[in-house]
Design a protein around this motif. Structure first.
Motif, mmCIF file in Angstrom:
data_model
loop_
_atom_site.group_PDB
_atom_site.id
_atom_site.type_symbol
_atom_site.label_atom_id
_atom_site.label_comp_id
_atom_site.label_asym_id
_atom_site.label_seq_id
_atom_site.Cartn_x
_atom_site.Cartn_y
_atom_site.Cartn_z
ATOM 1 N N MET A 1 33.925 57.698 29.829
ATOM 2 C CA MET A 1 33.129 56.870 30.727
ATOM 3 C C MET A 1 31.702 57.421 30.777
ATOM 4 N N ASN A 2 30.717 56.541 30.783
ATOM 5 C CA ASN A 2 29.338 57.011 30.800
ATOM 6 C C ASN A 2 28.904 57.436 32.209
ATOM 7 N N LYS A 3 27.754 58.122 32.273
ATOM 8 C CA LYS A 3 27.282 58.676 33.538
ATOM 9 C C LYS A 3 27.044 57.600 34.588
ATOM 10 N N LYS A 4 26.449 56.494 34.174
ATOM 11 C CA LYS A 4 26.130 55.430 35.131
ATOM 12 C C LYS A 4 27.405 54.893 35.776
ATOM 13 N N LYS A 5 28.418 54.648 34.964
ATOM 14 C CA LYS A 5 29.686 54.107 35.468
ATOM 15 C C LYS A 5 30.388 55.123 36.376
ATOM 16 N N LEU A 6 30.362 56.403 35.994
ATOM 17 C CA LEU A 6 30.961 57.442 36.832
ATOM 18 C C LEU A 6 30.265 57.503 38.192
ATOM 19 N N ARG A 7 28.936 57.482 38.168
ATOM 20 C CA ARG A 7 28.163 57.492 39.422
ATOM 21 C C ARG A 7 28.592 56.333 40.320
ATOM 22 N N GLU A 8 28.650 55.133 39.744
ATOM 23 C CA GLU A 8 29.031 53.941 40.512
ATOM 24 C C GLU A 8 30.432 54.073 41.103
ATOM 25 N N ASN A 9 31.380 54.546 40.284
ATOM 26 C CA ASN A 9 32.769 54.682 40.737
ATOM 27 C C ASN A 9 32.898 55.671 41.894
ATOM 28 N N VAL A 10 32.253 56.822 41.766
ATOM 29 C CA VAL A 10 32.375 57.844 42.805
ATOM 30 C C VAL A 10 31.643 57.413 44.073
ATOM 31 N N LYS A 11 30.472 56.818 43.926
ATOM 32 C CA LYS A 11 29.750 56.330 45.111
ATOM 33 C C LYS A 11 30.583 55.286 45.859
ATOM 34 N N LYS A 12 31.280 54.442 45.113
ATOM 35 C CA LYS A 12 32.140 53.427 45.730
ATOM 36 C C LYS A 12 33.272 54.099 46.515
ATOM 37 N N LYS A 13 33.894 55.137 45.929
ATOM 38 C CA LYS A 13 34.958 55.876 46.625
ATOM 39 C C LYS A 13 34.428 56.479 47.926
ATOM 40 N N LEU A 14 33.227 57.054 47.884
ATOM 41 C CA LEU A 14 32.643 57.673 49.078
ATOM 42 C C LEU A 14 32.367 56.634 50.164
ATOM 43 N N GLU A 15 31.920 55.459 49.754
ATOM 44 C CA GLU A 15 31.628 54.393 50.721
ATOM 45 C C GLU A 15 32.888 53.869 51.415
ATOM 46 N N GLU A 16 34.043 54.045 50.772
ATOM 47 C CA GLU A 16 35.294 53.543 51.335
ATOM 48 C C GLU A 16 35.760 54.334 52.555
ATOM 49 N N TYR A 17 35.260 55.569 52.712
ATOM 50 C CA TYR A 17 35.638 56.364 53.888
ATOM 51 C C TYR A 17 35.001 55.785 55.142
ATOM 52 N N LYS A 18 35.789 55.599 56.178
ATOM 53 C CA LYS A 18 35.236 55.224 57.478
ATOM 54 C C LYS A 18 34.460 56.429 58.002
ATOM 55 N N GLN A 19 33.398 56.184 58.766
ATOM 56 C CA GLN A 19 32.497 57.251 59.184
ATOM 57 C C GLN A 19 33.192 58.433 59.870
ATOM 58 N N PRO A 123 22.911 69.479 44.540
ATOM 59 C CA PRO A 123 23.568 68.208 44.839
ATOM 60 C C PRO A 123 24.147 67.557 43.586
ATOM 61 N N GLY A 124 25.067 66.639 43.806
ATOM 62 C CA GLY A 124 25.626 65.894 42.695
ATOM 63 C C GLY A 124 26.469 64.741 43.200
ATOM 64 N N VAL A 125 26.703 63.796 42.321
ATOM 65 C CA VAL A 125 27.556 62.664 42.649
ATOM 66 C C VAL A 125 28.996 62.994 42.302
ATOM 67 N N CYS A 126 29.191 63.613 41.131
ATOM 68 C CA CYS A 126 30.540 64.012 40.746
ATOM 69 C C CYS A 126 30.493 65.300 39.936
ATOM 70 N N PHE A 127 31.657 65.963 39.874
ATOM 71 C CA PHE A 127 31.748 67.298 39.296
ATOM 72 C C PHE A 127 33.051 67.441 38.527
ATOM 73 N N LEU A 157 33.315 66.170 48.207
ATOM 74 C CA LEU A 157 34.675 65.842 48.605
ATOM 75 C C LEU A 157 35.554 65.835 47.366
ATOM 76 N N SER A 158 36.848 66.013 47.563
ATOM 77 C CA SER A 158 37.753 66.083 46.409
ATOM 78 C C SER A 158 37.713 64.809 45.562
ATOM 79 N N CYS A 159 37.388 63.668 46.175
ATOM 80 C CA CYS A 159 37.292 62.422 45.392
ATOM 81 C C CYS A 159 36.113 62.448 44.412
#
Length: 187
Positions: A1-19, A123-127, A157-159
């Motif tokens: 998976m390319n960097k752009k797609k990984l960034r999008e996927n992980v950001k989406k997972k983070l947004e799914e958490y309720k505050q 900082p980072g989006v994913c690791f 976060l682990s996600c």
């Protein structure tokens, strides 16, 4: 998976958490950080002023000040794509620049040399568990880390942990990744 797609996927997972859940998880990450020898031994800490769904760093900055640590924040130059770190002591020293990032005002802050930063929180989006990361796409940290000799770690976060991460020749891994569940030694 390319960097752009990984960034999008992980950001989406983070947004799914309720505050409230996001807040609980990030408090655990910070708790884990404060118990590391890297945090305890650092006199000067470099950190980004977090925004959106990043691990919030304002409480981290306050904790560092309470413990008598020096805090420095990055100042980016979009023309040269370089950054430096400047001592941060009060919110009056910040200005909001491109993409809504808060950075130190040069005329109000003191330059901190790379060799004077004991702990740099990258900082980072994913690791991945080897310490490689995908950031936000500017490449500022990759350039800064090329000559940085201090201790580096990332908070997430682990996600945000992924198995398959595209790595390029210029990528430099961090020494540790701290999540709500674990402290991962990468090197």
């Amino acid at each position: 998976m390319n960097k752009k797609k990984l960034r999008e996927n992980v950001k989406k997972k983070l947004e799914e958490y309720k505050q409230p859940i996001f807040n609980q998880l990030t408090e655990r990450v910070l708790h884990n950080l404060y118990h590391t020898t890297e945090w305890k031994n650092a006199a000067t800490i470099g950190v980004t002023f977090a925004r959106n769904r990043e691990i919030p760093t304002f409480s981290l900055i306050n904790k560092a000040w309470e413990e008598g640590k020096i805090v420095c924040l990055p100042r980016c130059n979009p023309v040269t794509k370089q950054m430096n770190f400047r001592k941060f002591t009060h919110e009056d020293e910040l200005e909001t620049i491109y993409f809504g990032l808060k950075e130190p005002i040069e005329l109000k802050t003191e330059l901190i040399q790379p060799q004077d930063i004991d702990l740099l929180i990258v900082p980072g989006v994913c690791f991945n568990k080897s310490g490689f990361r995908i950031g936000y796409g500017g490449g500022y940290y990759d350039r800064y880390l090329a000559d940085f000799q201090g201790i580096t770690l990332s908070l997430g976060l682990s996600c945000q942990l992924v198995d398959d991460l595209p790595i390029e020749d210029h990528d430099i891994p961090v020494r540790k990744i701290i999540t709500e569940h674990e402290v991962i030694s990468c090197q």
